[in-house]
Design a protein around this motif. Structure first.
Motif, PDB file in Angstrom:
ATOM      1  N   ILE A 229      -4.319   5.872  -1.938  1.00 51.24           N
ATOM      2  CA  ILE A 229      -4.562   5.022  -3.812  1.00 51.24           C
ATOM      3  C   ILE A 229      -5.747   5.952  -4.360  1.00 51.24           C
ATOM      4  O   ILE A 229      -6.108   6.243  -4.897  1.00 51.24           O
ATOM      5  CB  ILE A 229      -4.082   3.974  -3.974  1.00 51.24           C
ATOM      6  CG1 ILE A 229      -2.710   3.367  -2.938  1.00 51.24           C
ATOM      7  CG2 ILE A 229      -4.550   3.428  -4.512  1.00 51.24           C
ATOM      8  CD1 ILE A 229      -2.316   2.218  -3.297  1.00 51.24           C
TER       9      ILE A 229
ATOM     10  N   GLY B  90       7.901   4.634   4.649  1.00 48.96           N
ATOM     11  CA  GLY B  90       6.859   3.870   3.739  1.00 48.96           C
ATOM     12  C   GLY B  90       6.538   2.819   3.212  1.00 48.96           C
ATOM     13  O   GLY B  90       6.874   1.669   4.410  1.00 48.96           O
TER      14      GLY B  90
ATOM     15  N   MET C 138       5.091  -3.734  -4.550  1.00 49.54           N
ATOM     16  CA  MET C 138       5.944  -2.651  -4.633  1.00 49.54           C
ATOM     17  C   MET C 138       5.745  -1.897  -5.670  1.00 49.54           C
ATOM     18  O   MET C 138       5.703  -0.859  -6.055  1.00 49.54           O
ATOM     19  CB  MET C 138       7.348  -3.370  -5.274  1.00 49.54           C
ATOM     20  CG  MET C 138       8.795  -3.759  -4.073  1.00 49.54           C
ATOM     21  SD  MET C 138       8.475  -2.028  -2.335  1.00 49.54           S
ATOM     22  CE  MET C 138       9.491  -0.844  -3.335  1.00 49.54           C
TER      23      MET C 138
ATOM     24  N   THR D 100       1.922   2.333  -5.472  1.00 52.37           N
ATOM     25  CA  THR D 100       2.488   3.406  -5.417  1.00 52.37           C
ATOM     26  C   THR D 100       1.404   4.550  -5.705  1.00 52.37           C
ATOM     27  O   THR D 100      -0.396   4.351  -6.085  1.00 52.37           O
ATOM     28  CB  THR D 100       3.223   4.259  -6.290  1.00 52.37           C
ATOM     29  OG1 THR D 100       2.641   3.625  -7.943  1.00 52.37           O
ATOM     30  CG2 THR D 100       4.524   3.443  -6.890  1.00 52.37           C
TER      31      THR D 100
ATOM     32  N   ARG E  35      -2.086  12.030  -4.605  1.00 50.28           N
ATOM     33  CA  ARG E  35      -1.621  13.324  -3.354  1.00 50.28           C
ATOM     34  C   ARG E  35      -1.765  14.663  -3.081  1.00 50.28           C
ATOM     35  O   ARG E  35      -2.268  15.651  -2.193  1.00 50.28           O
ATOM     36  CB  ARG E  35       0.408  12.813  -4.116  1.00 50.28           C
ATOM     37  CG  ARG E  35       0.803  11.795  -3.671  1.00 50.28           C
ATOM     38  CD  ARG E  35       2.374  11.469  -4.351  1.00 50.28           C
ATOM     39  NE  ARG E  35       2.962  10.499  -3.805  1.00 50.28           N
ATOM     40  CZ  ARG E  35       3.207  10.013  -2.426  1.00 50.28           C
ATOM     41  NH1 ARG E  35       2.907  10.850  -1.672  1.00 50.28           N
ATOM     42  NH2 ARG E  35       3.525   8.810  -2.815  1.00 50.28           N
TER      43      ARG E  35
ATOM     44  N   LYS F  93      -5.038  -1.362  -8.947  1.00 54.57           N
ATOM     45  CA  LYS F  93      -3.480  -1.169  -7.931  1.00 54.57           C
ATOM     46  C   LYS F  93      -4.842  -1.520  -6.798  1.00 54.57           C
ATOM     47  O   LYS F  93      -4.268  -2.728  -5.537  1.00 54.57           O
ATOM     48  CB  LYS F  93      -3.394   0.257  -7.564  1.00 54.57           C
ATOM     49  CG  LYS F  93      -2.213   0.981  -8.147  1.00 54.57           C
ATOM     50  CD  LYS F  93      -1.610   1.722  -8.495  1.00 54.57           C
ATOM     51  CE  LYS F  93      -0.538   2.473  -9.036  1.00 54.57           C
ATOM     52  NZ  LYS F  93       0.130   3.894  -8.827  1.00 54.57           N
TER      53      LYS F  93
ATOM     54  N   SER G 102      -0.366   7.837  -6.794  1.00 56.35           N
ATOM     55  CA  SER G 102      -0.315   9.270  -8.011  1.00 56.35           C
ATOM     56  C   SER G 102      -0.063  10.204  -7.932  1.00 56.35           C
ATOM     57  O   SER G 102      -0.895  10.241  -6.149  1.00 56.35           O
ATOM     58  CB  SER G 102      -1.658   8.890  -8.861  1.00 56.35           C
ATOM     59  OG  SER G 102      -2.090   9.686  -8.601  1.00 56.35           O
TER      60      SER G 102
ATOM     61  N   ARG H  32       4.561   0.983   1.737  1.00 52.39           N
ATOM     62  CA  ARG H  32       5.046  -0.390   0.856  1.00 52.39           C
ATOM     63  C   ARG H  32       6.104  -0.756   1.121  1.00 52.39           C
ATOM     64  O   ARG H  32       6.612  -1.674   1.032  1.00 52.39           O
ATOM     65  CB  ARG H  32       5.157   0.320  -0.819  1.00 52.39           C
ATOM     66  CG  ARG H  32       4.501   0.799  -1.732  1.00 52.39           C
ATOM     67  CD  ARG H  32       5.055   1.547  -3.094  1.00 52.39           C
ATOM     68  NE  ARG H  32       5.426   1.904  -3.284  1.00 52.39           N
ATOM     69  CZ  ARG H  32       6.875   2.505  -3.915  1.00 52.39           C
ATOM     70  NH1 ARG H  32       7.038   1.261  -4.090  1.00 52.39           N
ATOM     71  NH2 ARG H  32       7.673   2.940  -3.832  1.00 52.39           N
ATOM     72  N   LYS H  33       7.494  -0.540   0.983  1.00 45.78           N
ATOM     73  CA  LYS H  33       8.409  -1.039   2.035  1.00 45.78           C
ATOM     74  C   LYS H  33       8.335  -1.844   3.400  1.00 45.78           C
ATOM     75  O   LYS H  33       9.056  -2.730   3.405  1.00 45.78           O
ATOM     76  CB  LYS H  33      10.286   0.463   2.507  1.00 45.78           C
ATOM     77  CG  LYS H  33      10.297   0.879   1.084  1.00 45.78           C
ATOM     78  CD  LYS H  33      11.452   1.672   1.795  1.00 45.78           C
ATOM     79  CE  LYS H  33      12.191   2.573   0.092  1.00 45.78           C
ATOM     80  NZ  LYS H  33      13.492   3.640   0.290  1.00 45.78           N
TER      81      LYS H  33
END
Length: 434
Positions: A348, A290, A405, A408, A414, A227, A410, A292-293
């Motif tokens: 990330i 968020g 997108m 994310t 988190r 990523k 993981s 990513r958005k």
């Protein structure tokens, strides 16, 4: 007892790093003085557009390498020492660029020293970004990253271009280049002499980790954590058009459309004024929607729309400065929407923040030469014509939306972040131990 935060901390700036942000702003103003007119200066002094593209491409390659080096070098020597190296290199190579290059208009020396100077500012700026990531609580990291890019792009090229616009009529183009040296040195000294936060003064990794492992880790993270590679590609696309446009848009607006140099510099400043304001807004919106958005929709899809408009609107409405400015402001805002990447990347890979950020630095540096290189490639493949350049970049931004997108965080990352935040809160006395 919960510590009361100062106003500076409440708006997202770590108090211990305040003067570093101020110094970087002034440093980047100096670095950005040339951004709005170096292209036309070279063309008006007997150099071809091909030479200008080559100059920016080699400079960009140096920036890319140096932006990556800032991460592992900060791990080994501490960010503050790396910033000192960047400041000294900038001053030395700028003097060579002016005295041996631009002064006698020597093409070889211009290319040599401008390329070498490309190694300088990333060591200063991206070492500061590593310092911010190392010394800032996770809860403030997004806002601090926003302020970093605010100070970065406020100088390069927004206020730098405005300084050039005011200085050139008074002292001439060549003397204005000399002023950039004064601004950079002043900003660097403010950042380094007035910032005493202890984390940045020391090696960030344990002493037993060898340098070879540090450098390898800053590269191997791309396949250990794929990523980070995706994020690096997205970051490359982000500002690739910016550096391409700095190479070709001055001639487009001034020579083809008939804008004056002052109007072009004003337009450039409005574009990046929009950019620096939306650097902060993007971070705030990302906290709600968020990261990513924000990056995918406002950055990727937004860039797919704004880049063609930035080209076509001035053609559709010739001579209309304010409509061209509106399209440019929209473009600047969409570029800013990629800012949350700097807050997303440490999430990330929370255990390897410097290595992860070095990939973003690599992508940012790559954009400085990939942008002009795409211009040259389009000229070679399509035989010239800016329309091909414009639509190539538009499609790249659409691609970046799809790639984003996949970025994310993981569940394991988190959990690690939550654990670290709990440890930090207990250390600060904000959460009682069980």
């Amino acid at each position: 007892m919960v510590e009361k935060h100062s106003f500076i901390e409440r708006i997202g700036i770590p108090r211990a790093l305040f003067w570093a942000f101020v110094g970087q702003l002034l440093f980047m103003i100096g670095d950005g003085v040339e951004a709005g007119y170096l292209d036309t200066y070279m063309l008006h002094n007997g150099h071809s557009q091909a030479f200008v593209n080559e100059l920016f491409t080699f400079y960009g390659i140096a920036v890319m390498v140096s932006a990556w080096l800032a991460g592992p070098l900060s791990d080994l020597w501490g960010p503050k020492k790396v910033m000192w190296i960047g400041l000294i290199l900038w001053a030395v190579f700028e003097i060579g660029f002016l005295v041996l290059g631009l002064g006698p208009n020597n093409s070889v020396m211009i290319l040599l020293f401008y390329t070498l100077r490309g190694f300088a500012y990333p060591l200063f700026a991206y070492a500061l970004l590593v310092w911010i990531a190392a010394a800032t609580p996770t809860a403030m990291l997004g806002s601090a990253a926003g302020w970093f890019w605010f100070s970065f792009s406020a100088g390069l090229p927004t206020l730098g271009s405005q300084f050039a616009r005011l200085a050139i009529p008074q002292i001439g183009e060549l003397n204005t280049f000399w002023c950039s040296l004064v601004l950079v040195v002043a900003g660097g000294l403010i950042a380094l002499l007035f910032t005493h936060e202890p984390t940045g003064r020391k090696r960030l990794l344990p002493a037993h980790i060898p340098a070879s492992q540090v450098f390898l880790g800053s590269l191997s993270i791309m396949w250990r954590e794929p990523k980070t590679l995706i994020a690096g590609i997205v970051r490359t696309i982000d500002t690739s058009s910016e550096y391409a446009f700095l190479a070709i848009m001055p001639a487009f607006f001034v020579d083809r459309l008939g804008f004056s140099l002052g109007e072009w510099l004003n337009l450039l400043s409005l574009i990046f004024l929009s950019n620096i304001l939306f650097n902060l807004i993007a971070g705030m919106v990302a906290d709600r929607l968020g990261s990513r958005k924000v990056v995918a929709l406002f950055g990727g899809v937004g860039g797919f729309v704004s880049i063609p408009l930035f080209y076509y609107v001035p053609l559709w409405f010739p001579g209309n400065f304010w409509l061209a400015a509106a399209a440019g402001i929209f473009y600047g805002a969409t570029i800013a929407a990629f800012v949350p990447l700097s807050g997303l990347m440490p999430q990330i890979c929370p255990k390897e923040k410097a290595a992860a950020l070095s990939i973003l630095g690599l992508g940012a540096g790559a954009s400085t030469w990939i942008g002009p290189a795409i211009v040259s490639l389009c000229a070679a493949v399509f035989g010239g014509g800016m329309v091909y350049v414009i639509w190539t970049f538009a499609l790249l931004y659409l691609l970046s939306a799809g790639l984003t997108m996949g970025l994310t965080v993981s569940p394991a990352a988190r959990r690690y972040i939550a654990m670290q935040e709990q440890v930090s809160a207990r250390s600060a006395g904000e959460v009682p131990e069980n």
